[in-house]
Design a protein around this motif. Structure first.
Motif, mmCIF file in Angstrom:
data_model
loop_
_atom_site.group_PDB
_atom_site.id
_atom_site.type_symbol
_atom_site.label_atom_id
_atom_site.label_comp_id
_atom_site.label_asym_id
_atom_site.label_seq_id
_atom_site.Cartn_x
_atom_site.Cartn_y
_atom_site.Cartn_z
ATOM 1 N N SER A 1 -35.155 -40.995 -26.801
ATOM 2 C CA SER A 1 -34.392 -40.105 -25.916
ATOM 3 C C SER A 1 -33.128 -40.777 -25.388
ATOM 4 N N VAL B 1 -25.229 -30.715 -29.519
ATOM 5 C CA VAL B 1 -24.910 -30.464 -28.114
ATOM 6 C C VAL B 1 -23.445 -30.069 -27.946
ATOM 7 N N ALA C 1 -33.147 -30.003 -32.001
ATOM 8 C CA ALA C 1 -32.927 -31.182 -31.168
ATOM 9 C C ALA C 1 -34.237 -31.921 -30.906
ATOM 10 N N VAL D 1 -30.606 -41.200 -28.657
ATOM 11 C CA VAL D 1 -29.893 -40.050 -29.209
ATOM 12 C C VAL D 1 -28.935 -39.438 -28.191
ATOM 13 N N THR D 2 -29.230 -39.619 -26.892
ATOM 14 C CA THR D 2 -28.312 -39.104 -25.868
ATOM 15 C C THR D 2 -27.230 -40.112 -25.521
ATOM 16 N N THR D 3 -27.224 -41.274 -26.204
ATOM 17 C CA THR D 3 -26.251 -42.362 -26.030
ATOM 18 C C THR D 3 -26.299 -42.971 -24.635
ATOM 19 N N THR D 4 -27.424 -42.765 -23.913
ATOM 20 C CA THR D 4 -27.556 -43.410 -22.601
ATOM 21 C C THR D 4 -27.730 -44.914 -22.787
ATOM 22 N N LEU E 1 -35.452 -35.745 -31.985
ATOM 23 C CA LEU E 1 -36.014 -36.677 -31.014
ATOM 24 C C LEU E 1 -37.349 -37.236 -31.510
ATOM 25 N N PHE F 1 -27.506 -35.107 -33.191
ATOM 26 C CA PHE F 1 -27.841 -34.634 -31.857
ATOM 27 C C PHE F 1 -26.573 -34.339 -31.054
ATOM 28 N N LEU F 2 -25.606 -35.243 -31.134
ATOM 29 C CA LEU F 2 -24.348 -35.037 -30.406
ATOM 30 C C LEU F 2 -23.587 -33.825 -30.946
ATOM 31 N N ARG G 1 -28.661 -39.666 -34.086
ATOM 32 C CA ARG G 1 -27.862 -39.632 -32.862
ATOM 33 C C ARG G 1 -26.614 -38.771 -33.047
#
Length: 339
Positions: free
Chosen positions: A67, A104, A31, A70-73, A35, A100-101, A97
């Motif tokens: 960050s 997780v 991960a 990739v966290t879709t924020t 990033l 990464f998902l 991205r």
């Protein structure tokens, strides 16, 4: 790679997988690598990004953008404005991205479905297990008996160890065996080991009274299994036989005889050690007679005949009633292997 125990009820199946800490560390490292990869891509194309505050994009800004991306924020305070950076985001950052998902979500799903996976593994094992060997007691005697069964050609998957000590069950599963944690004298525990479908049961507890109870329980659940039990006191031999054991080994007397033999004939003891240690140059075996070149029944090649089992009788070599071998005979022979 090490073995991880998979437990459902009392059954423990050997499963080859990474240690938990190593698996977690690998995922965290992957991960972080995703990033950093995304941050480097953004930094290299920083001229194609715009900051809402109008400042130039530095590496810290690129790391921040990576960050939240990739966290879709996706706060939107840094955005790709040129065609080149948008194409780069499409071809490189978007796959990062997604990976990464997956990483997780996959970890979360694995934790949530572990119990179901264990249940499916055990159910499949119960449907498939038959004609296996159940070892009741995995102390030094039980472990040696297991090695002998394996040396005779049995697969580790065909051996089930039953012991009330968790450490013993863990040792068994680390060796690729199936383990059942519990008291082997209880019906429920032996049913967990599928003893009703077993071909043989080896009983090696630390106490003779426990051996009697285990033998009685195993014989009740499986009238056809070949049960072999170890006994510590000679006076309990008949109890094991009456309980349903097909063969009873007086372990104390056997050790005493070997000690006496070692005192006077140490060379003979070495031969016995070879016979007891499966896979060495000498090995005891029970075989069927074969037809020789002259048409008579003989023992298999590279063997020496010790005894003939005929109609329930034991006829040593040289016995006056032995005569020619018969098709129904079983031969106890010494098999010669590579020295």
């Amino acid at each position: 790679m090490s073995s991880k125990r998979v437990s459902v009820d009392l059954v423990t199946l050997p499963v080859r997988r990474q240690p938990p800490l190593e698996a977690v560390a690998r995922r965290i490292a992957f991960a972080l690598a995703l990033l950093v990869f995304t941050a480097v891509v953004v930094y290299l194309g920083r001229d194609g990004y715009t900051d809402t505050a109008g400042r130039p994009i530095g590496f810290l800004d690129a790391l921040y953008y990576a960050s939240v991306t990739v966290t879709t924020t996706g706060y939107g305070d840094i955005a790709a404005v040129t065609g080149t950076t948008r194409l780069t985001a499409l071809l490189l950052i978007t796959p990062a991205r997604i990976l990464f998902l997956i990483l997780v979500v996959g970890t979360t799903v694995e934790v949530l479905t572990e119990r179901s996976r264990q249940l499916l593994l055990t159910q499949r094992w119960r449907r498939q297990v038959k004609d296996h060997h159940v070892i009741c007691g995995y102390g030094s005697t039980g472990e040696a008996a297991t090695k002998a069964v394996l040396a005779q050609g049995a697969e580790p998957a065909s051996i089930v160890v039953v012991d009330s000590v968790a450490a013993a069950v863990e040792r068994a599963t680390e060796s690729g065996l199936t383990g059942v944690l519990g008291d082997a004298s209880r019906v429920a525990v032996l049913r967990q080991a599928a003893v009703e479908h077993a071909a043989s049961v080896i009983v090696t507890p630390n106490r003779d009274d426990t051996a009697v109870l285990v033998t009685l329980t195993a014989r009740e659940l499986n009238p056809d299994a070949h049960i072999v039990a170890a006994v510590r006191e000679k006076e309990n031999l008949h109890l094991l036989r009456q309980s349903g054991a097909d063969a009873v080994i007086d372990s104390s007397a056997a050790v005493g005889r070997l000690l006496g033999l070692a005192t006077h004939t140490p060379s003979a003891l070495e031969v016995i050690d070879d016979l007891l240690e499966a896979g060495t140059s000498l090995e005891l075996a029970e075989v069927e007679p074969v037809t020789g070149a002259d048409g008579r029944l003989v023992g298999p090649p590279d063997t020496a005949l010790v005894e003939v089992l005929r109609n329930g009788r034991r006829l040593p070599v040289g016995h006056p009633d032995l005569g020619p071998l018969e098709h129904t005979d079983r031969l106890v022979v010494v098999r010669f292997g590579p020295s």
